[in-house]
Scaffold this motif. Structure first.
Motif, PDB file in Angstrom:
ATOM      1  N   VAL A   2       0.825  -1.241  -0.074  1.00 38.82           N
ATOM      2  CA  VAL A   2      -0.422   0.477  -0.003  1.00 38.82           C
ATOM      3  C   VAL A   2       1.088   1.030   0.162  1.00 38.82           C
ATOM      4  N   ILE A   3       0.424   2.207  -1.173  1.00 38.07           N
ATOM      5  CA  ILE A   3       1.686   3.473  -1.277  1.00 38.07           C
ATOM      6  C   ILE A   3       0.235   4.893  -0.961  1.00 38.07           C
ATOM      7  N   PRO A   4       0.227   5.485  -0.209  1.00 37.81           N
ATOM      8  CA  PRO A   4      -0.352   6.751   0.128  1.00 37.81           C
ATOM      9  C   PRO A   4       0.819   7.683  -0.346  1.00 37.81           C
ATOM     10  N   THR A   5      -0.664   8.064  -1.279  1.00 37.25           N
ATOM     11  CA  THR A   5       0.294   9.749  -2.434  1.00 37.25           C
ATOM     12  C   THR A   5      -0.697  10.787  -1.713  1.00 37.25           C
ATOM     13  N   TYR A   6      -0.231  12.360  -1.839  1.00 38.92           N
ATOM     14  CA  TYR A   6      -0.517  12.954  -1.544  1.00 38.92           C
ATOM     15  C   TYR A   6       0.357  14.204  -2.489  1.00 38.92           C
TER      16      TYR A   6
END
Length: 240
Positions: A2-6
């Motif tokens: 899981v790779i969160p991005t903003y």
């Protein structure tokens, strides 16, 4: 993973490409918090080109922990037995993921650690390194856990671990989320393994860490620590 991005449009394709090359058998889930720079649209194009990549679109930037909880929920419902975390900015090197996978054979949670022998941090100013090391020492002393890098974000969980620590009751949404899950894992009697990694400061884009975020994390950890100490005193008084 899981790779969160903003706002990681400069890094996403680069880091996911490295991950897919290093571990072709690992699926990738990008969890985007409605990035205004087009990260979510880039992730969609990547998913269209590679069946091993999926995207979860969130409506707002609600914190790292909230993004991970969303991603974990989707992964658990999809039936994955191993679920991981890593940053999109290149600070966690996909080429070292095999170290975590090897350690998971005998552990419930594996942390890629900067602060065990063999671990290192590259290109951090001394002030930030001291803050991170000091924060982890504070966590160990106050919460009474032996994890050297409880704030680290390069991790692998067994499915059974995430089910045991009760994700539905997790309220931490920011960076303190990492400490929260490590603490929950330890206090439920599960095995945490730390493997040394080389952590490299991002080269492109802006860090999401700030003094305010660090301060809020310390306040929550202090609250947990004091609550745990009160609970220990009560247990001591109730013993015959």
């Amino acid at each position: 993973m899981v790779i969160p991005t903003y706002n990681e449009v400069e890094n996403l394709e680069w880091i996911v490409g490295r991950l897919r090359a290093a571990q072709p058998g690992v699926d990738v889930m990008v969890v985007d918090d409605n990035s205004p720079d087009g990260t979510g649209k880039l992730a969609d194009r990547m998913a269209d080109a590679d069946a091993a990549i999926s995207v979860v679109h969130r409506t707002e930037k609600a914190g790292l922990g909230a993004a991970y909880l969303n991603g974990f929920d989707v992964a658990l419902k999809a039936g994955y037995d191993v679920i991981g975390e890593m940053d999109a900015d290149g600070s966690h090197q996909p080429e070292q993921l095999h170290l975590l996978l090897d350690a998971l054979r005998t552990a419930d949670l594996v942390i890629g650690s900067r602060y065990v022998p063999g671990g290192s941090v590259v290109n951090w100013p001394l002030q930030r390194l001291a803050l991170s090391r000091g924060g982890n020492l504070y966590v160990r002393l106050l919460l009474g856990i032996k994890v050297k890098d409880a704030t680290a974000g390069f991790r692998l969980f067994r499915r059974s671990t995430l089910e045991t620590i009760d994700l539905g009751s997790v309220l931490s949404t920011g960076y303190v989320f990492q400490t929260d899950l490590a603490y929950r894992t330890v206090t439920r009697g599960l095995t945490v393994a730390e493997v040394p990694i080389e952590f490299i400061e991002r080269e492109r884009g802006d860090s999401k860490m700030s003094g305010q975020v660090a301060s809020e994390s310390l306040k929550l950890i202090t609250r947990w620590g004091l609550s745990e100490r009160r609970a220990r005193l009560r247990r001591g008084r109730n013993r015959p």
